[in-house]
Design an enzyme around this catalytic site. Structure first.
Site, PDB file in Angstrom:
ATOM      1  N   ASP A  60      90.192 104.537 -33.599  1.00  0.00           N
ATOM      2  CA  ASP A  60      88.789 104.312 -33.206  1.00  0.00           C
ATOM      3  C   ASP A  60      88.533 104.547 -31.720  1.00  0.00           C
ATOM      4  O   ASP A  60      87.475 104.178 -31.206  1.00  0.00           O
ATOM      5  CB  ASP A  60      88.383 102.874 -33.561  1.00  0.00           C
ATOM      6  CG  ASP A  60      88.085 102.720 -35.038  1.00  0.00           C
ATOM      7  OD1 ASP A  60      87.239 103.479 -35.548  1.00  0.00           O
ATOM      8  OD2 ASP A  60      88.694 101.841 -35.685  1.00  0.00           O
ATOM      9  N   GLU A  65      82.699 102.579 -25.938  1.00  0.00           N
ATOM     10  CA  GLU A  65      81.771 101.493 -25.590  1.00  0.00           C
ATOM     11  C   GLU A  65      82.335 100.110 -25.893  1.00  0.00           C
ATOM     12  O   GLU A  65      82.012  99.137 -25.206  1.00  0.00           O
ATOM     13  CB  GLU A  65      80.472 101.661 -26.388  1.00  0.00           C
ATOM     14  CG  GLU A  65      79.579 100.442 -26.340  1.00  0.00           C
ATOM     15  CD  GLU A  65      78.341 100.589 -27.182  1.00  0.00           C
ATOM     16  OE1 GLU A  65      77.262 100.667 -26.592  1.00  0.00           O
ATOM     17  OE2 GLU A  65      78.429 100.615 -28.431  1.00  0.00           O
ATOM     18  N   ASP A  66      83.183 100.030 -26.917  1.00  0.00           N
ATOM     19  CA  ASP A  66      83.575  98.697 -27.381  1.00  0.00           C
ATOM     20  C   ASP A  66      84.572  97.989 -26.483  1.00  0.00           C
ATOM     21  O   ASP A  66      84.749  96.775 -26.605  1.00  0.00           O
ATOM     22  CB  ASP A  66      84.116  98.779 -28.815  1.00  0.00           C
ATOM     23  CG  ASP A  66      83.006  99.098 -29.788  1.00  0.00           C
ATOM     24  OD1 ASP A  66      81.917  98.514 -29.636  1.00  0.00           O
ATOM     25  OD2 ASP A  66      83.212  99.942 -30.672  1.00  0.00           O
ATOM     26  N   ARG A  85      92.291  97.775 -32.088  1.00  0.00           N
ATOM     27  CA  ARG A  85      91.556  98.458 -31.023  1.00  0.00           C
ATOM     28  C   ARG A  85      91.931  97.963 -29.619  1.00  0.00           C
ATOM     29  O   ARG A  85      91.416  98.469 -28.632  1.00  0.00           O
ATOM     30  CB  ARG A  85      90.049  98.322 -31.270  1.00  0.00           C
ATOM     31  CG  ARG A  85      89.624  98.913 -32.626  1.00  0.00           C
ATOM     32  CD  ARG A  85      88.194  99.315 -32.667  1.00  0.00           C
ATOM     33  NE  ARG A  85      87.861 100.206 -31.583  1.00  0.00           N
ATOM     34  CZ  ARG A  85      86.621 100.511 -31.218  1.00  0.00           C
ATOM     35  NH1 ARG A  85      85.610 100.005 -31.879  1.00  0.00           N
ATOM     36  NH2 ARG A  85      86.385 101.326 -30.193  1.00  0.00           N
ATOM     37  N   ARG A 130      82.891  90.659 -34.853  1.00  0.00           N
ATOM     38  CA  ARG A 130      83.680  91.209 -33.746  1.00  0.00           C
ATOM     39  C   ARG A 130      83.528  90.434 -32.425  1.00  0.00           C
ATOM     40  O   ARG A 130      84.268  90.702 -31.486  1.00  0.00           O
ATOM     41  CB  ARG A 130      83.285  92.666 -33.494  1.00  0.00           C
ATOM     42  CG  ARG A 130      83.498  93.591 -34.676  1.00  0.00           C
ATOM     43  CD  ARG A 130      84.975  93.839 -34.947  1.00  0.00           C
ATOM     44  NE  ARG A 130      85.165  94.733 -36.082  1.00  0.00           N
ATOM     45  CZ  ARG A 130      85.196  96.047 -35.976  1.00  0.00           C
ATOM     46  NH1 ARG A 130      85.055  96.628 -34.809  1.00  0.00           N
ATOM     47  NH2 ARG A 130      85.366  96.778 -37.070  1.00  0.00           N
ATOM     48  N   HIS A 160      77.363  95.736 -35.378  1.00  0.00           N
ATOM     49  CA  HIS A 160      77.183  95.244 -34.015  1.00  0.00           C
ATOM     50  C   HIS A 160      75.698  94.985 -33.726  1.00  0.00           C
ATOM     51  O   HIS A 160      74.820  95.573 -34.362  1.00  0.00           O
ATOM     52  CB  HIS A 160      77.654  96.302 -33.014  1.00  0.00           C
ATOM     53  CG  HIS A 160      79.130  96.496 -32.941  1.00  0.00           C
ATOM     54  ND1 HIS A 160      79.734  97.734 -33.010  1.00  0.00           N
ATOM     55  CD2 HIS A 160      80.144  95.602 -32.761  1.00  0.00           C
ATOM     56  CE1 HIS A 160      81.042  97.603 -32.882  1.00  0.00           C
ATOM     57  NE2 HIS A 160      81.328  96.321 -32.749  1.00  0.00           N
ATOM     58  N   CYS A 247      78.101 104.095 -28.894  1.00  0.00           N
ATOM     59  CA  CYS A 247      79.533 103.752 -28.896  1.00  0.00           C
ATOM     60  C   CYS A 247      80.413 104.847 -28.315  1.00  0.00           C
ATOM     61  O   CYS A 247      81.556 104.594 -27.955  1.00  0.00           O
ATOM     62  CB  CYS A 247      79.993 103.382 -30.295  1.00  0.00           C
ATOM     63  SG  CYS A 247      79.462 104.510 -31.528  1.00  0.00           S
TER      64      CYS A 247
HETATM   65  C1  CIR Z   1      85.087 100.054 -35.696  1.00  0.00           C
HETATM   66  O1  CIR Z   1      84.908  99.514 -36.787  1.00  0.00           O
HETATM   67  O2  CIR Z   1      85.490  99.411 -34.716  1.00  0.00           O
HETATM   68  C2  CIR Z   1      84.820 101.538 -35.578  1.00  0.00           C
HETATM   69  N1  CIR Z   1      85.180 102.177 -36.794  1.00  0.00           N
HETATM   70  C3  CIR Z   1      83.363 101.803 -35.245  1.00  0.00           C
HETATM   71  C4  CIR Z   1      82.971 101.237 -33.910  1.00  0.00           C
HETATM   72  C5  CIR Z   1      81.587 101.634 -33.527  1.00  0.00           C
HETATM   73  N2  CIR Z   1      81.271 101.072 -32.276  1.00  0.00           N
HETATM   74  C6  CIR Z   1      80.045 100.802 -31.876  1.00  0.00           C
HETATM   75  O3  CIR Z   1      79.091 101.030 -32.590  1.00  0.00           O
HETATM   76  N3  CIR Z   1      79.886 100.265 -30.686  1.00  0.00           N
END
Ligand code: CIR
Length: 263
Positions: A60, A65-66, A85, A130, A160, A247
């Site tokens: 991922d 962004e995460d 992650r 999350r 999110h 993201c």
């Molecule tokens: C996840 O589930 O962490 C990733 N497959 C998708 C993350 C998307 N992130 C976001 O929208 N900020």
């Protein structure tokens, strides 16, 4: 100048985390081509794009962004809600270090940047699978000296907070009211997405332009009618990994004299 940190699509993206979607095959070449176009649009709009190296073992990792929340005063390195992650952080830390003092969300708090909506001096944090209130308290302590208001917002039906709401200007939000309650959002003007396009609320604002998912033309029309400059961007392959537009980048301003730190 505005910097956009991005990262190439991992060849392992087929093993991405999924919460609300069923797994379907992702065409890596199409995903890479769409991602490159996204970066090109950011570049066209005046961002200096800094693409981090691909992470072959972190499925991922394109969703930069995460792992960080970049404010003017400090960059907060998150503690992503899924352990798969957390290895994405060191490279993003190294990229941000030249530009901001760093702060860190510590165990047991969990926070994904996708749950953090910053509008002016408001920091709204989605309380989701999350992100939790322990992390919210940590964010509050980190920004205590900088005049922000921090609050928690319930998110339902999506991954999110920013799947449900993003800002299209300093005082206007684009929102899917099925996923987040507009009355929780501090009295700002809310433009609802077209109800036939539930994923449309995740848009990226760069200056006066709003990047909207190409799959959401009706919501794009709503924004155009409201006077926004709309730029459709196709990220349909990354959408299969439950990613959207915000993201795929970390956007922040640096003084022009800081430009050299990016090489
Ligand atoms: C996840 O589930 O962490 C990733 N497959 C998708 C993350 C998307 N992130 C976001 O929208 N900020």
């Amino acid at each position: 100048m505005r910097v956009a940190i991005t990262r190439g699509v991992s060849p392992a993206i087929g093993r991405c985390e999924l919460t609300h979607l069923n797994r379907t095959p992702i065409d890596i070449d199409v995903a890479k081509a769409q991602h490159a176009l996204y970066e090109a649009v950011l570049g066209e709009l005046g961002c200096r794009v800094q693409r981090l190296d691909e992470e072959p073992d972190l499925p991922d990792s394109v969703f930069v962004e995460d792992v960080a929340v970049v404010l003017d005063e400090v960059a907060i390195i998150t503690r992503p809600g899924v352990s798969s992650r957390r290895g994405e952080r060191p490279s993003v830390e190294r990229a941000l270090e030249p530009h901001r003092p760093l702060a860190h969300i510590r165990e047991p708090g969990i926070l994904d940047g996708g749950d953090v909506l910053v509008v002016g001096k408001d920091i709204h944090i989605g309380i989701s699978s999350r992100s939790d209130t322990d992390a919210l308290d940590q964010v509050q302590a980190i920004v205590a000296d900088h005049g922000y208001r921090v609050d928690g917002i319930d998110v339902r039906g999506c991954l999110h907070l920013k799947s449900a709401v993003t800002a299209v200007s300093d005082d206007t939000l684009l929102i899917n009211p099925a996923w987040v309650d507009p009355t929780d959002l501090g009295g700002r003007t809310c433009i609802p997405i077209d109800p036939s396009e539930p994923g449309a609320a995740n848009v990226v604002r760069v200056g006066d332009t709003v990047l909207v998912g190409a799959a959401f033309p009706r919501t794009g029309e709503r924004l155009s009618a409201a006077g926004f400059e709309v730029r459709p961007v196709d990220t349909s392959e990354l959408a299969k990994a439950e990613g959207a537009l915000t993201c795929c980048s970390l956007l922040f301003d640096v003084p022009d004299s800081n430009d050299g730190a990016l090489t």
